[in-house]
Design an enzyme around this catalytic site. Structure first.
Site, short mmCIF file in Angstrom:
data_model
loop_
_atom_site.label_atom_id
_atom_site.label_comp_id
_atom_site.label_asym_id
_atom_site.label_seq_id
_atom_site.Cartn_x
_atom_site.Cartn_y
_atom_site.Cartn_z
N CYS A 7 0.86 -1.20 0.00
CA CYS A 7 0.00 0.00 0.00
C CYS A 7 0.89 1.24 0.00
CB CYS A 7 -0.92 0.01 1.21
SG CYS A 7 -1.66 -1.59 1.63
N ALA B 158 1.68 3.99 -2.03
CA ALA B 158 1.49 5.38 -2.47
C ALA B 158 1.25 6.31 -1.28
CB ALA B 158 0.31 5.47 -3.44
N PRO B 159 1.77 7.54 -1.35
CA PRO B 159 2.50 8.16 -2.47
C PRO B 159 4.00 7.88 -2.49
CG PRO B 159 2.13 9.79 -0.78
CD PRO B 159 1.45 8.53 -0.29
N GLY B 160 4.46 7.02 -1.59
CA GLY B 160 5.85 6.59 -1.65
C GLY B 160 6.78 7.21 -0.63
N GLY B 161 6.27 8.02 0.26
CA GLY B 161 7.13 8.68 1.23
C GLY B 161 7.89 7.73 2.12
N LYS B 162 7.20 6.72 2.63
CA LYS B 162 7.86 5.76 3.54
C LYS B 162 8.83 4.87 2.78
CE LYS B 162 3.96 5.72 6.82
NZ LYS B 162 3.08 6.64 6.07
N ASP C 143 -2.72 -5.93 -5.72
CA ASP C 143 -3.47 -5.97 -4.46
C ASP C 143 -2.58 -6.58 -3.38
OD1 ASP C 143 -5.23 -6.27 -2.39
OD2 ASP C 143 -6.72 -7.41 -3.51
N ASP D 172 1.47 0.02 5.48
CA ASP D 172 0.84 1.30 5.77
C ASP D 172 -0.62 1.13 5.37
OD1 ASP D 172 0.21 3.90 6.26
OD2 ASP D 172 1.42 4.76 4.65
N CYS E 57 -2.74 5.76 9.95
CA CYS E 57 -2.90 7.15 10.39
C CYS E 57 -4.31 7.32 10.96
CB CYS E 57 -2.61 8.13 9.27
SG CYS E 57 -3.56 7.87 7.76
#
Length: 431
Positions: free
Chosen positions: A253, A255-259, A301, A320, A373
């Site tokens: 999961c 997106a957006p790719g920060g982690k 998926d 995430d 979150c």
């Protein structure tokens, strides 16, 4: 049309009455404005308009004899924005009222200019009484849907008022220094030299805090990939992941790719990023390219690894998980308008499916970091507790951070703890 307030009214009606996301509404309207000051005003109007919609929408029920939501949604949204300018942005009364009235003409509704003027003037006359009425109920005091007020109060009775209030405050701008290309100290020095008030975060190794939002694309180092925007609570994930050179890592999961990018900045790893939504996966690619990082990106998926997994176990897995986003309302104020109580059960079922599907992909001795979150216990410790029931191949690693509190399982940061977003973490080690 280039009247900023008229554009904002149309966009806010889309967000609050038609279910469009704040990001999408901004993306559609911002290119129509050339002046950076107009773009900044549009962003402020939409952010605070979404944040305080449930407060001032209720106020209009007291100010209007007949509601306008259905017949004149853009004018209804314009009136909300008029109240936002007066009460939140605290623009000069005369200028705010005059500009809002003028926007009715840009919306081709000149016959309603008198009504808009009368409503805003009445608010000014009856302001004290109306504010007291709005403050009497938590849903209008904090501009939150009743179901969410009830859920937060049930899960966090001692902290509920503080959580709701902190979810309404403007968050600081937080950056993550890309240690592949610079050091945090060097980046802070560069930002300060350009006039930005930048400081190192107290306990996060890569985090830089700026007091207010800004156009990051104009900051020194952005184009060169020296930093990314990421709240400190999200940056905790890389610390908990504890990646080492040579490891195979899965970010589900993604997106957006920060982690994912943060993990790649920390060590030389082989990282696979899985994302279900092809459009959102584009943002992962863009972030990887700007920061000078490489990963294998799979559209798929997370709950069905058979379609994308190569059969080799991972040393680290980051989930995430899709969630209610109730911990990031200060950054995503439109969530409060779009999320429903009925969404939670489906999200919990999805979280459980993903966790059950990915656990077998973890190598013995490996770590799985589960993150949401969300503030809701049903999505957090309850999901982990159900997963642990009857299993003997899982060790729950202790998590203790300078901000937040221990949950029944894992760790919970609430909005406002250390001025961070709300986030939940659990670290599971495979025996």
């Amino acid at each position: 049309m280039n009247d900023t307030r008229a554009l904002a009214a149309q966009a806010l009606a889309d967000i609050a009455l038609r279910g469009v996301s704040l990001r999408e509404a901004l993306d559609q309207r911002t290119p129509k404005l050339r002046d950076p000051r107009d773009r900044a005003l549009l962003t402020a109007l939409l952010s605070d308009g979404a944040r305080w919609w449930l407060r001032f929408d209720a106020a209009l029920d007291r100010l209007l004899d007949k509601p306008l939501r259905r017949k004149e949604p853009d004018i209804h949204a314009l009136l909300v924005l008029g109240l936002v300018q007066l009460e939140v942005l605290q623009l000069q009364d005369y200028a705010a009222v005059a500009a809002t009235v003028e926007a009715t003409r840009a919306l081709n509704r000149p016959r309603l200019a008198g009504l808009v003027n009368a409503v805003l003037r009445r608010w000014q006359r009856e302001r004290t009484t109306l504010l007291a009425e709005l403050d009497a109920q938590p849903q209008t005091r904090y501009a939150m849907p009743p179901w969410l007020v009830q859920a937060i109060s049930a899960d966090w009775p001692a902290q509920a008022d503080a959580v709701l209030a902190d979810s309404d405050r403007e968050p600081p701008l937080m950056l993550r220094a890309n240690r592949r290309r610079t050091s945090r100290d060097a980046l802070i020095e560069q930002l300060r030299a350009a006039g930005y008030g930048a400081d190192a975060h107290a306990w996060l190794a890569d985090a830089i805090v700026l007091p207010h939002s800004s156009d990051i694309t104009r900051m020194p180092g952005f184009a060169q990939g020296l930093f990314a925007v990421q709240d400190g609570a999200a940056q905790v994930s890389a610390d908990l992941g504890d990646v080492r050179d040579g490891q195979r890592v899965l970010d589900a999961c993604a997106a957006p790719g920060g982690k994912a990018c943060h993990l790649l900045e920390r060590a030389d790893i082989a990282l696979t990023a899985v994302e279900f939504d092809a459009a959102r996966a584009t943002r992962i690619r863009q972030n990887l390219e700007r920061l000078g990082l490489q990963a294998e990106l799979c559209i798929g998926d997370a709950a069905d690894p058979s379609a994308w997994w190569d059969g080799k176990p991972y040393d680290r897995i980051l989930i995430d998980a899709p969630c209610s986003a109730t911990g990031v309302l200060r950054r995503r104020p439109d969530v409060r308008l779009h999320r429903r109580a009925s969404d939670i059960a489906a999200l919990v079922a999805q979280q459980r499916r993903i966790l059950a599907a990915l656990w077998p992909l973890l190598a013995p001795g490996g770590k799985l970091v589960y993150v949401t979150c969300s503030l809701l216990r049903a999505e957090n410790e309850a999901v982990i507790a159900l997963f642990l029931a009857g299993r003997d191949d899982v060790h729950v690693a202790p998590v203790s951070l300078p901000d937040g509190r221990a949950a029944a399982v894992g760790w919970q940061i609430l909005p406002g703890d250390g001025d961070l977003d709300g986030m939940y973490y659990a670290v599971l080690e495979r025996r």
